[in-house]
Design an enzyme around this catalytic site. Structure first.
Site, short mmCIF file in Angstrom:
data_model
loop_
_atom_site.label_atom_id
_atom_site.label_comp_id
_atom_site.label_asym_id
_atom_site.label_seq_id
_atom_site.Cartn_x
_atom_site.Cartn_y
_atom_site.Cartn_z
N HIS A 2 0.97 -1.23 -0.15
CA HIS A 2 -0.10 -0.08 -0.08
C HIS A 2 0.81 1.24 -0.06
O HIS A 2 1.98 1.23 0.58
CB HIS A 2 -0.86 -0.03 1.30
CG HIS A 2 -2.03 -0.80 0.97
ND1 HIS A 2 -3.20 -0.67 0.62
CD2 HIS A 2 -2.18 -2.29 1.51
CE1 HIS A 2 -3.96 -1.73 0.57
NE2 HIS A 2 -3.41 -3.00 1.18
N THR B 118 13.35 -10.07 2.42
CA THR B 118 13.20 -8.48 2.27
C THR B 118 14.30 -8.22 0.86
O THR B 118 14.03 -7.32 0.11
CB THR B 118 13.71 -7.60 3.21
OG1 THR B 118 14.96 -7.78 3.64
CG2 THR B 118 12.57 -7.59 4.41
#
Length: 196
Positions: free
Chosen positions: A124, A176
């Site tokens: 988002h 990540t």
């Protein structure tokens, strides 16, 4: 007109796009409407020997690709979502119990996702503090999982990551960054512990 040129044309027609999106996706539940879900066998590419359990939440609208290869399995209570990007699963792969895959994601062959794994290519947007986060839209960055990869229970793979073939992601790891081939990674954030 091929699929990509159709998408470009359709993407430029904002009003038409909003109407079609409303007809396909339930805006409150953010999943395909019941009549679209009934048509899934017509637009999904499933090998005849693939298994997707009935309890799997298949949020796969027809404007993105979903494909699953031969003898691959999506286990109970998993969630597959290609609303923002294609989800492609190779042959002899397994998506474990309660796992979530949000596209765009490509999973190779002979891949095993244990229970509770999250692979998401979606984030988002949140940079504008004067606008609610849910009104700022989303960004995607493709995730690629190579062949012969094992991802342990409750691991999380974040957007933009490529996991090289013949690698292992330890349980509970948060990936990540890219994982080189033939590597064992573990930790939060995940780091290479040794070569395999």
């Amino acid at each position: 007109m091929d699929r990509n040129s159709f998408r470009r044309y359709f993407g430029d027609q904002r009003k038409l796009k909003r109407i079609v999106d409303f007809l396909i996706m339930n805006q409150k539940l953010t999943r395909p409407r019941w009549y679209v879900r009934m048509l899934m066998p017509l637009y999904q590419r499933r090998a005849w020997s693939a298994t997707i359990y009935r309890s799997v939440r298949m949020d796969t609208p027809p404007y993105r690709q979903f494909a699953i290869g031969k003898r691959s399995v999506v286990e109970s209570f998993a969630c597959i979502n290609n609303a923002v990007g294609d989800v492609l699963i190779g042959d002899y792969s397994r998506v474990g119990l309660h796992s979530t895959v949000i596209g765009p994601v490509t999973i190779g062959s002979h891949v095993n996702l244990a229970q509770g794994v999250v692979i998401t290519a979606l984030n988002h947007n949140f940079s504008d503090s004067s606008t609610p986060i849910d009104a700022q839209g989303v960004a995607t960055s493709k995730v690629t999982v190579g062949d012969d990869v094992w991802i342990g229970a409750n691991a999380v793979v974040l957007p933009g990551v490529t996991i090289g073939s013949h690698s292992v992601v330890a349980a509970g790891a948060v990936v990540t960054h890219d994982v080189p081939e033939h590597s064992l990674v573990a930790g939060v954030p995940a780091v290479v512990k040794r070569k395999i």
